[in-house]
Design an enzyme around this catalytic site. Structure first.
Site, short mmCIF file in Angstrom:
data_model
loop_
_atom_site.label_atom_id
_atom_site.label_comp_id
_atom_site.label_asym_id
_atom_site.label_seq_id
_atom_site.Cartn_x
_atom_site.Cartn_y
_atom_site.Cartn_z
N ILE A 64 -7.26 7.47 -1.11
CA ILE A 64 -7.11 6.02 -1.18
C ILE A 64 -7.96 5.48 -0.04
O ILE A 64 -7.82 5.91 1.11
CB ILE A 64 -5.63 5.60 -1.07
CG1 ILE A 64 -5.47 4.08 -1.16
CG2 ILE A 64 -4.97 6.13 0.18
CD1 ILE A 64 -4.02 3.61 -1.21
N SER A 65 -8.88 4.58 -0.34
CA SER A 65 -9.84 4.10 0.65
C SER A 65 -9.14 3.34 1.77
O SER A 65 -8.05 2.78 1.59
CB SER A 65 -10.87 3.18 -0.01
OG SER A 65 -11.67 3.87 -0.93
N GLN A 66 -9.79 3.30 2.94
CA GLN A 66 -9.25 2.52 4.05
C GLN A 66 -9.25 1.04 3.66
O GLN A 66 -10.12 0.57 2.92
CB GLN A 66 -10.05 2.75 5.32
CG GLN A 66 -11.46 2.19 5.28
CD GLN A 66 -12.16 2.28 6.62
OE1 GLN A 66 -13.29 2.73 6.68
NE2 GLN A 66 -11.51 1.86 7.68
N ARG A 112 0.82 -1.22 0.00
CA ARG A 112 0.00 0.00 0.00
C ARG A 112 0.85 1.27 0.00
O ARG A 112 0.45 2.30 -0.54
CB ARG A 112 -0.94 -0.01 1.21
CG ARG A 112 -2.05 1.05 1.16
CD ARG A 112 -3.07 0.82 2.27
NE ARG A 112 -4.18 1.76 2.19
CZ ARG A 112 -4.46 2.66 3.12
NH1 ARG A 112 -3.71 2.76 4.21
NH2 ARG A 112 -5.50 3.47 2.99
#
EC number: 2.1.1.77
Length: 208
Positions: free
Chosen positions: A58-60, A32
Site C-alpha cells: 500500500i503506497s505511502q 487507512r
C-alpha cells in the site's frame, strides 16, 4: 472529527507540497487502517508504504496524494486505476469522482479490495481481474489513468485509452524509477517527469 494522528499526517503532506484540499479531505475520510493487516494497524497513519501480501504494497500517503493531485480530477472525471492492490487508492478516488474503474491482476487482492470498499459503502467502483498493461478498453476513453506499479516503459495501450486532454500518471523504470505525467493533446502526448520514486514492478500478461 479528524483524529490527532490524521491531522498530523495532513500537516506533513501540506509541508511536502500537497495543495489540493479535496485530495487531503479524501485522505482524511478514508480509514487507512482498514486496508492493511492488523499487525501494521499502529502504523496506518504514518507516511510510509506497508506490505499487503502477494509481494505488493500500500503506497505511502504522500505518494497517493501526489499522484491523485496530478490527475486534476473533477467529479465527472472518468477514471481508470491500474493495480487495485489493497483498494486504498481506489477508495480515495471513489471519494473524488462519480465512478472509478480498477484493474488488478491478482485475484485474491481484487476480492479483498472489493470486500473492503463494500464495507465502507463505496459502491461507485467497478473492478476487473486482468492485465493492467492492457487497461480496460471496453470502458475507454478515460479522463484520468493512474498506475500504482512501475512498468519499464509507458504502456501504449494506456496512452491510447486516454481521452483528449486526459492525464496518465505512473511510475516508470526498472532500477531507477521516475513519476511521469502524460497529457494527451490532439495527436500528441506531452510527458513530464515529476520526481524520483520507488514502486513494485507492473507485471505484464501474467494473471494470478
Amino acid at each position: 472529527m479528524v483524529s490527532g494522528r490524521v491531522q498530523a499526517l495532513l500537516e506533513q503532506l501540506r509541508a511536502q507540497g500537497i495543495r489540493d484540499e479535496l485530495v487531503l479531505n479524501a485522505l482524511a475520510a478514508v480509514p487507512r487502517e482498514k486496508f492493511i493487516d492488523e499487525a501494521f494497524e499502529h502504523k496506518a497513519w504514518e507516511n510510509i508504504a506497508l506490505p499487503i501480501g502477494q509481494g505488493q504494497t500500500i503506497s505511502q500517503p504522500y505518494m497517493v496524494a501526489r499522484m491523485t493531485e496530478l490527475l486534476e480530477l473533477t467529479p465527472q472525471s472518468r477514471v481508470l486505476e491500474i493495480g487495485t492492490g489493497s483498494g486504498y487508492q481506489t477508495a480515495i478516488l471513489a471519494h473524488l469522482v462519480h465512478h472509478v474503474c480498477s484493474v488488478e491482476r491478482i485475484k485474491g487482492l481484487q476480492w479483498q479490495a472489493r470486500r473492503r470498499l463494500k464495507q465502507l459503502d463505496l459502491h461507485n467502483v467497478s473492478t476487473r481481474h486482468g492485465d493492467g498493461w492492457q487497461g480496460w478498453q471496453a470502458r475507454a476513453p478515460f479522463d484520468a489513468i493512474i498506475v500504482t506499479a512501475a512498468p519499464p516503459e509507458i504502456p501504449t495501450a494506456l496512452m491510447a485509452q486516454l481521452d483528449e486532454g486526459g492525464i496518465l500518471v505512473l511510475p516508470v523504470g526498472d532500477e531507477q524509477q521516475f513519476l511521469k505525467r502524460v497529457r494527451r493533446r490532439g495527436g500528441e502526448f506531452i510527458i513530464d517527469t515529476v520526481e524520483a520514486v520507488r514502486f513494485v514492478p507492473l507485471v505484464k500478461g501474467e494473471l494470478a
